[in-house]
Design a protein around this motif. Sequence first.
Motif, PDB file in Angstrom:
ATOM      1  N   PHE A  90       0.837  -1.201   0.000  1.00 21.75           N
ATOM      2  CA  PHE A  90       0.000   0.000   0.000  1.00 21.75           C
ATOM      3  C   PHE A  90       0.868   1.245   0.000  1.00 21.75           C
ATOM      4  O   PHE A  90       0.630   2.194  -0.747  1.00 21.75           O
ATOM      5  CB  PHE A  90      -0.904  -0.028   1.222  1.00 21.75           C
ATOM      6  N   GLU A  91       1.902   1.213   0.826  1.00 23.05           N
ATOM      7  CA  GLU A  91       2.786   2.386   0.888  1.00 23.05           C
ATOM      8  C   GLU A  91       3.422   2.639  -0.463  1.00 23.05           C
ATOM      9  O   GLU A  91       3.510   3.764  -0.937  1.00 23.05           O
ATOM     10  CB  GLU A  91       3.851   2.163   1.961  1.00 23.05           C
ATOM     11  N   GLN A  92       3.839   1.536  -1.009  1.00 16.83           N
ATOM     12  CA  GLN A  92       4.476   1.673  -2.309  1.00 16.83           C
ATOM     13  C   GLN A  92       3.480   2.240  -3.335  1.00 16.83           C
ATOM     14  O   GLN A  92       3.823   3.125  -4.120  1.00 16.83           O
ATOM     15  CB  GLN A  92       4.937   0.308  -2.780  1.00 16.83           C
ATOM     16  N   LEU A  93       2.308   1.731  -3.228  1.00 18.41           N
ATOM     17  CA  LEU A  93       1.264   2.142  -4.159  1.00 18.41           C
ATOM     18  C   LEU A  93       0.988   3.623  -4.014  1.00 18.41           C
ATOM     19  O   LEU A  93       0.768   4.336  -4.984  1.00 18.41           O
ATOM     20  CB  LEU A  93      -0.008   1.334  -3.894  1.00 18.41           C
ATOM     21  N   GLN A  94       1.000   4.049  -2.751  1.00 12.15           N
ATOM     22  CA  GLN A  94       0.744   5.468  -2.493  1.00 12.15           C
ATOM     23  C   GLN A  94       1.754   6.328  -3.230  1.00 12.15           C
ATOM     24  O   GLN A  94       1.428   7.375  -3.766  1.00 12.15           O
ATOM     25  CB  GLN A  94       0.838   5.722  -1.004  1.00 12.15           C
ATOM     26  N   LYS A  95       2.969   5.844  -3.184  1.00 15.45           N
ATOM     27  CA  LYS A  95       4.013   6.622  -3.862  1.00 15.45           C
ATOM     28  C   LYS A  95       3.826   6.580  -5.370  1.00 15.45           C
ATOM     29  O   LYS A  95       3.930   7.589  -6.052  1.00 15.45           O
ATOM     30  CB  LYS A  95       5.388   6.051  -3.489  1.00 15.45           C
ATOM     31  N   VAL A  96       3.555   5.380  -5.839  1.00 15.20           N
ATOM     32  CA  VAL A  96       3.546   5.192  -7.301  1.00 15.20           C
ATOM     33  C   VAL A  96       2.234   5.707  -7.914  1.00 15.20           C
ATOM     34  O   VAL A  96       2.232   6.514  -8.822  1.00 15.20           O
ATOM     35  CB  VAL A  96       3.733   3.702  -7.641  1.00 15.20           C
ATOM     36  N   ASP A  97       1.160   5.193  -7.358  1.00 12.10           N
ATOM     37  CA  ASP A  97      -0.148   5.485  -7.988  1.00 12.10           C
ATOM     38  C   ASP A  97      -1.165   5.880  -6.925  1.00 12.10           C
ATOM     39  O   ASP A  97      -1.805   5.028  -6.329  1.00 12.10           O
ATOM     40  CB  ASP A  97      -0.611   4.222  -8.735  1.00 12.10           C
ATOM     41  N   PRO A  98      -1.261   7.153  -6.672  1.00 13.53           N
ATOM     42  CA  PRO A  98      -2.157   7.596  -5.577  1.00 13.53           C
ATOM     43  C   PRO A  98      -3.623   7.217  -5.803  1.00 13.53           C
ATOM     44  O   PRO A  98      -4.334   6.925  -4.836  1.00 13.53           O
ATOM     45  CB  PRO A  98      -1.991   9.119  -5.591  1.00 13.53           C
ATOM     46  N   ASN A  99      -4.017   7.198  -7.043  1.00 16.80           N
ATOM     47  CA  ASN A  99      -5.422   6.881  -7.306  1.00 16.80           C
ATOM     48  C   ASN A  99      -5.760   5.458  -6.874  1.00 16.80           C
ATOM     49  O   ASN A  99      -6.760   5.211  -6.217  1.00 16.80           O
ATOM     50  CB  ASN A  99      -5.730   7.030  -8.794  1.00 16.80           C
ATOM     51  N   ALA A 100      -4.889   4.573  -7.278  1.00 18.65           N
ATOM     52  CA  ALA A 100      -5.094   3.177  -6.900  1.00 18.65           C
ATOM     53  C   ALA A 100      -5.060   3.037  -5.390  1.00 18.65           C
ATOM     54  O   ALA A 100      -5.820   2.262  -4.792  1.00 18.65           O
ATOM     55  CB  ALA A 100      -4.020   2.294  -7.524  1.00 18.65           C
ATOM     56  N   ALA A 101      -4.187   3.831  -4.794  1.00 15.15           N
ATOM     57  CA  ALA A 101      -4.086   3.787  -3.338  1.00 15.15           C
ATOM     58  C   ALA A 101      -5.396   4.215  -2.700  1.00 15.15           C
ATOM     59  O   ALA A 101      -5.850   3.631  -1.709  1.00 15.15           O
ATOM     60  CB  ALA A 101      -2.957   4.704  -2.883  1.00 15.15           C
ATOM     61  N   LEU A 102      -5.969   5.221  -3.289  1.00 21.25           N
ATOM     62  CA  LEU A 102      -7.255   5.696  -2.764  1.00 21.25           C
ATOM     63  C   LEU A 102      -8.302   4.591  -2.840  1.00 21.25           C
ATOM     64  O   LEU A 102      -9.068   4.377  -1.903  1.00 21.25           O
ATOM     65  CB  LEU A 102      -7.723   6.901  -3.562  1.00 21.25           C
ATOM     66  N   GLU A 103      -8.277   3.926  -3.931  1.00 22.25           N
ATOM     67  CA  GLU A 103      -9.226   2.813  -4.080  1.00 22.25           C
ATOM     68  C   GLU A 103      -9.004   1.777  -3.006  1.00 22.25           C
ATOM     69  O   GLU A 103      -9.938   1.249  -2.403  1.00 22.25           O
ATOM     70  CB  GLU A 103      -9.079   2.177  -5.463  1.00 22.25           C
ATOM     71  N   GLU A 104      -7.737   1.541  -2.813  1.00 22.32           N
ATOM     72  CA  GLU A 104      -7.372   0.561  -1.776  1.00 22.32           C
ATOM     73  C   GLU A 104      -7.918   1.030  -0.424  1.00 22.32           C
ATOM     74  O   GLU A 104      -8.459   0.266   0.356  1.00 22.32           O
ATOM     75  CB  GLU A 104      -5.853   0.464  -1.738  1.00 22.32           C
ATOM     76  N   LEU A 105      -7.773   2.316  -0.247  1.00 19.54           N
ATOM     77  CA  LEU A 105      -8.229   2.922   1.011  1.00 19.54           C
ATOM     78  C   LEU A 105      -9.735   2.715   1.175  1.00 19.54           C
ATOM     79  O   LEU A 105     -10.224   2.428   2.264  1.00 19.54           O
ATOM     80  CB  LEU A 105      -7.923   4.419   0.970  1.00 19.54           C
TER      81      LEU A 105
END
Lengths: 787, 611
Positions: free
Chosen positions: A276-291
């Motif tokens: 997730f952390e990595q995702l936040q850095k790389v792709d914030p949108n996907a991270a949001l979805e994850e959130l």
Amino acid sequence: MCEKQATAMNVTQAAEGLLALSQQEELVDLPSNHPLSASEDEEDGDGERKHQKLLETISSLNGTNRWKLTERSEASLKVSEFNVTSKGSGEKLAISDLLGPAKASSSLDTVKKQLNRVKSKKTLELPLNKEEAERIHREVAFNKTSQILSKWDPIVLNNRQAEQLVFPMEKEPPAYVPIEHAFHGWKATTPLEQEVFNLLNKNKQPVTDPLLTPMEKASLKAMSLEEAKMRRAELQRARALQSYYEARARREKKIKSKKYHKIVKKGKAKKALKDFEQLQKVDPNAALEELEKFEKARMMERMSLKHQNSGKWAKSKAIMAKYDLEARQAMQEQLAKNKELTQKLQVISESEGEEGEAEEDEPLVPDTVNEVQMNGGGTNPWMFRKCNGDAKEGEIQADPEDPEQLPEPVAHEFSESEEDERPVEEEEVLLQEFEEKRSFRKRSELNHNAKPVDSQETKAFISLPDSNCQEVLSELRVLSQKLSKKNHQSQKQKVNSVVATLQVQREEPAPEEEESLLLQKPERVQTMEELEQLGKEEYSENKDLTRPVLEREQIERTPRNQLDAPKEKRKKEQMIDLQNLLTTKSPSVKSLAVPTAIEELEDEVDRDQKQMIKEAFAGDDVIREFLKEKREAVKANKPRDVDLTLPGWGEWGGVGLKPSAKKRRRFLIKAREGPPRKDKNLPNVIINEKRNIHAAAHQVRVLPYPFTHHQQFERTIQNPIGSTWNTQRAVQKLTTPKVITKPGHIIKPIKAEDVGYCSSKSDLSVIQNNGKQLSRHQQKKLKKNSD
Amino acid sequence: METAPAPGKDVPPKKDKLQAKRKKPRRYWEEESTPTATGASPGPPAKKRNQEFRPQRPKNSGVSKKSRISKTPQVPRKARDQKKPQRSLSGAQDPFPGPAPAPVEEAQKFRRIDKSKKIPHSKTKTRSKLEVAEAEEEEASVRAARSELLLVEEPGFLEGEDGEDTAKILQTDIVEAVDIASAAKHFNLNLRQFGPYRLNYSQTGRHLAFGGRRGHVAALDWVTKKLTCEINVMEAVRDIQFLHSETLFAVAQNRWLYIYDNQGIELHCIRRCDRVTRLEFLPFHFLLATASETGFLTYLDVSVGKIVAALNARAGRLSVMAQNPYNAVIHLGHSNGTVSLWSPAVKEPLAKILCHRGAVRAVAVDSTGTYMATSGLDHQLKIFDLRGTFQPLSARTLPQGAGHVAFSQRGLLVAGMGDVVNIWAGQGKASPPSLEQPYLTHRLSGHVHDLQFCSFEDVLGVGHSGGITSMLVPGAAEPNFDGLENNPYRSRKQRQEWEVKALLEKVPAELICLDPRALAEVDVISLEQAKKERIERLGYDPDAKAPFQPKLKQKGRSSTASLVKRKKKVMDKEHRDKVRQSLEQQQKQQQKQEKAKPTGARPSALDRFVR
């Protein structure tokens, strides 16, 4: 052979000797029971046996059991190397006994062999009696023939199911002509043929010789062997890998160790976090979805009771927690987990400040607001109702000082809406209680918050019931915003006065408004009253008088009558129905051409009406008569009870005495209720329920074979087959004969060759070949037979 | 499909040449081949060579080739929804590809199997039989629907201009508008001397018989106006009725019933039918139903001359009678406002319907047996639904009640009130006539005494005190007749043949019942009775389900306890199923009741507190 004879001779001699001896002994032994002879002393064990023998001989002297004397036995006395003896006379001589001494000497081998041969030979069993043998023969023969015949089963079945059989069955085989011959000396003449040939030539199709086309050849060569092999190997590998993976997963799933699973889970969680952390850095949108997913999990957790110490395990732990530190810890862990899961993830957003404000204001805003917002654009009528109810309560809540005054309008409404008095009162009381509770709670809230409301706003607030629900929503929203911004102080008293005046003013229109609010949904607008009105309108509009109208009128009338005379409800209903049916004034025709006789009288409408009334009165007894007739018909058709009471049986009988009610009840066989009458709900009709016997004689009364239920069979005979109802072709098709025989042809029995079997020589092989065609049942039977 | 063309066969090649000399016969391919030969088909060999060098076409290019072929002049396509006709190689196309289209709704009309009825689960063998029956029905219905195409005649109609009321159109206007042949069908017979007339058209609609109250009886071919006979019976004539053909007619005279032939010779005097007021003839049963003043309904079998049944209606004088053409049930109207339905097989009425408050004056049933029109002394005209419910569909009060009503073949309703005749029409054939607006009206020179629509002709015959009037009613009759059943143009020979056939197909009188389709049902009562008897005879029920017998198992699992357990398990399961089913049924019933229950009082907000 001679040896054998010799042994036999020996045996007989020995027997004779024994007999003589025993006779001697008998003579000696009779006076004294003492054993005298020296030989006896030597063989002590034989004493008893001898005694027995003696007894036997004595008994045999009587002549009863003489044949026993011929039994071969040997005296133990004469033991010599020339004689063969067995131990006792009771035991038979076995060949092994004879062979025992012959073991050592090899010279006796031949004898041994011969003896062995004798030993191995068994006696023949008795032949079975005739019946049994025949039965077995029959059974075997039956099995065999049925096996042979079972190959015909599919053919027989086919023939049975066939729509039509034409005999003789064999057809002349079409003469086979090779294509080359057929083509010889033939030329394409018509354009169609020419075209076909053109096409064939164009596409390089072989015309004269039946060989493969180049296309077909190419397609045969499409994939080389190596390629195919490689592909296969690839597929195999993939499959193997998959199976390995599956097996591993299964194995892991089976592991019972909790620790292991815990570790695995933790590992997974860690990994997820990292990802997730990595995702936040790389792709914030996907991270949001994850959130969002996390958020959803939180919601689920909040909804469920999974980690709230309510499970079975948790309960058991709770018992132990008092004494067990570990259990306590485990419980706490669970709770912590719950907390962790339910904790809201902090997402920094722009609306934070506003939200905070809103949260502050929340207590101020009445309940309705929240609820309404929740139900936003919902069309659920129940929700609306609730909201309205709340609004009403809000109105009430505004002046909690005088609860006596408030419920009045409400009660008023209901007294209007409901004609019954008592239920209304009850409800009133209930409502009052409810409201009191509610207002009390509100008051306490108000006191707690100490934020009175502006008078203007209360006005708006009070005007709620007048407006449409949507308006209410918007107003409330505005109101709440205002409330949040302003912080006025005002007196409750004022509010109360305003409310009171308003209430007084609106006492009249209130019920209607309330009603309109109650029936917010468009579908609900059609109340009974409106329906009635509609009905009346239609009625007055001089439209066609149709049945629905009649029914509606019935509905309109019946309740009142029910109130009047609830006892005679049913009868009355029927009556009224009939009355309705006949007396309803149907629209009169305004014809262009009016009969001359009437034309003169046309202005006299009064007279017409009078006549109508007169006729209405005259018709009363028509209806009554008809009803009476119907009642009688119903009564006559009802199955009657059977009364089996015998007067005077078990009690006093005589003139004027009737058997007791109890007894009568006991011996009364109640008739079964028949099916409901066809005219049960048709007041103006009497339908005869009697069976038409003459017509029934023409009906089918036996179900043919495959049908188990009459409805099934009825379906097959519903379609008429006559030419009156069908076209010529259809009739021909429907009435085709099952069997057609061609005149002048010999109908030969069916042969195995005709249906594709080889000759009857190898029946079994045929059956095996046709195993697919046989039904499962037949196969089973076959198997049984072959076993 | 039915007439598959065999193009190659019909003309042998040798003949071909012969014909070619005179005139080259047109072949099926030649229609299109001349224009296509150059464009589409690679005819000349040079071109063929060219094509050989071309690379093999990919598959999808075939489409373009086809489209090239389809450049040929299109055959004018019908408006029918047809699939795109398949093209042959030569470019010629079948203008009617596939089987002839059968309209679905039409086929639905001929469906007889009621699939809405559920049947219990059936075994495979049974199911296959059912499937066969259904397939047969479908095929038969499709064929029947297809043959509807042969019914070329369309019914007549009368349409007013914008806003014009058709009722205002006079007979003279109609007569002016129609062709001469039709105009000749409108005529008046001025017969004032012998009082009000009753009339009757024959089955085929070709012949007309009428009898005046004062004894004048005549029969004529009304189309050609050729009189077949004319007599005076010197007695009051109550009613007149053709029997199965135009050669015989029955006359209800003052005392007895008489039968005359087409020359006016009295054939029979039936004294068992006395004081007859009304006559009806049931054509398929060969029954003459008579209603008498004495209150008896008598059925006379005219084929054998026997009285089949004499039923006492127990309702006084019978003067209103009609037959239901659908099921041959006789409807009698009574003075107590009821209409009773009769069959010769049953001594009591099949049904009794209370229609009016006053006496019933006239009854008529439409040709499909769906609607019954009644008129009573209370000046009302009502239309009842006869399909099981017997409820009034519409009612209307007329200024002076209708004394006579009649239905036409296509469902038009006529009512005679005094000297006026009103005709109402429905929307279609199957719909009841709407009583709002009359379709036609006509004033006669005398009071109406009898009304009847002529079959297969748009003509209404009215018998009145001034004679007979034949008026034109467009759209009244069925335009297409069945030549084998009722042929208006039949010759004498044809009539005789038809007579024999009809007699052979005579329906027994006892088969008359309210629902004629009930005959295609199994007699359940006797079936069950037979079953019961069989069970009694055998001592056990051969069809009963065998009780569950647990299988033997090995390794000690077949102990008595386990056997009992297994048995119990199955029993319990069955019981549970039964309970579940009954519960479901109950729930369904409750739901139904709730639905059916009218919401009596209006809903109040306090309902939520009601426990």
